[in-house]
Enzyme design. Sequence first.
Site, short mmCIF file in Angstrom:
data_model
loop_
_atom_site.label_atom_id
_atom_site.label_comp_id
_atom_site.label_asym_id
_atom_site.label_seq_id
_atom_site.Cartn_x
_atom_site.Cartn_y
_atom_site.Cartn_z
N THR A 38 42.08 16.26 67.67
CA THR A 38 42.61 17.61 67.88
C THR A 38 42.68 17.91 69.37
O THR A 38 43.72 18.36 69.88
CB THR A 38 41.72 18.66 67.15
OG1 THR A 38 41.47 18.20 65.83
CG2 THR A 38 42.40 20.02 67.11
N ASP A 75 33.82 18.94 63.42
CA ASP A 75 34.03 18.34 62.10
C ASP A 75 33.85 19.37 60.99
O ASP A 75 34.41 19.24 59.91
CB ASP A 75 33.06 17.17 61.90
CG ASP A 75 33.29 16.12 62.98
OD1 ASP A 75 34.38 15.56 63.02
OD2 ASP A 75 32.38 15.91 63.80
N LYS A 96 29.31 18.42 64.82
CA LYS A 96 30.14 17.60 65.69
C LYS A 96 29.59 16.17 65.69
O LYS A 96 28.49 15.92 65.26
CB LYS A 96 30.14 18.16 67.12
CG LYS A 96 30.93 19.47 67.23
CD LYS A 96 31.04 19.98 68.64
CE LYS A 96 31.48 19.00 69.66
NZ LYS A 96 32.74 18.28 69.36
N GLY A 121 31.75 13.37 64.81
CA GLY A 121 32.58 12.44 64.04
C GLY A 121 33.17 11.35 64.93
O GLY A 121 33.40 10.23 64.50
N GLU A 161 28.88 15.69 74.42
CA GLU A 161 29.49 16.98 74.07
C GLU A 161 28.46 18.10 74.16
O GLU A 161 28.78 19.21 74.61
CB GLU A 161 30.10 16.91 72.67
CG GLU A 161 31.36 16.04 72.63
CD GLU A 161 31.90 15.79 71.24
OE1 GLU A 161 33.10 15.56 71.12
OE2 GLU A 161 31.12 15.79 70.27
C1 5RP Z 1 33.55 13.89 68.54
C2 5RP Z 1 33.66 15.22 67.91
C3 5RP Z 1 35.03 15.70 67.57
O1 5RP Z 1 35.29 16.85 68.29
C4 5RP Z 1 35.09 15.93 66.09
O2 5RP Z 1 34.75 14.71 65.43
C5 5RP Z 1 36.49 16.39 65.65
O3 5RP Z 1 37.39 15.34 65.80
P1 5RP Z 1 38.87 15.45 65.26
O4 5RP Z 1 39.55 16.51 66.06
O5 5RP Z 1 39.44 14.06 65.49
O6 5RP Z 1 38.79 15.78 63.79
O7 5RP Z 1 32.71 15.92 67.68
O8 5RP Z 1 32.21 13.48 68.66
#
Ligand code: 5RP
Length: 242
Positions: free
Chosen positions: A44, A99, A109, A111, A118
């Site tokens: 995203t 997530d 978060k 994923g 982060e």
């Molecule tokens: C990475 C994260 C991402 O922000 C979260 O997984 C969302 O990812 P996406 O926009 O691909 O669904 O926390 O560690």
Amino acid sequence: MISGEFSGKLIGIMNIENQKKIAAEKATESVQSNMVVGLGTGSTVYYALLKIGDMVREGLDIVGIPTSAGTEKIAIAQQIPLATLAMHPTIDLTIDGADEVDKNLNLIKGGGAALVREKIIANASKEILIVVDESKVSRVLGTTFPLPVEIVRFGWEATQTEVNRISGKSTLRLTSAEDGNQHPLITDNGNYILDCHFDGIPDPEEIELRLNNIPGVVENGIFVNRADKIIIGTSSGIRYME
Ligand code: 5RP
């Protein structure tokens, strides 16, 4: 000939991609010259990085601090000037994904396996905008996405046993290597990730603290009281939670 089922799935994927794009691009409207901007990770935020790249090429004067090696690579390709927390300990605005989000603006978060950096970036940020598509909104955290927990490799099985006392069960995150085999995923910090399968996390603040209290746990993906605004792309436009 494309089957009805396949074309239905394709339309669904395109719709979600559009939701991610409109949410991410909306967030970039808050980016102004002279800001230090935290650059999140994921598919995203990717759309925000593309847009910020366009803005930089049109004269926007910012520095970005990336939350992962992956984001750093994209930012460099987009010609976004980069800096470090050592150079700028305070970040004006961070745009990141999630997530799972609940109505209290708590997040899961990690994923994308970038949760440690982060959370460090989030902690240093004056303002945090979270960009998601509508599938990420959840009544209770931990019901639609397993909670990522980053753990050191040494003695990881013992750490998992302790984590499971809280979560019930967890799986070591694997990734496909070039040899075609599955190997444990190694984060940017050289650690493993456990994906913890809760039946819901109604008390995220308590679970965040309890997990981080286990020796071997580096950090977990629960973010409580950190997001200022959640920008949700939906099939009928943008929605906000703040
Ligand atoms: C990475 C994260 C991402 O922000 C979260 O997984 C969302 O990812 P996406 O926009 O691909 O669904 O926390 O560690």
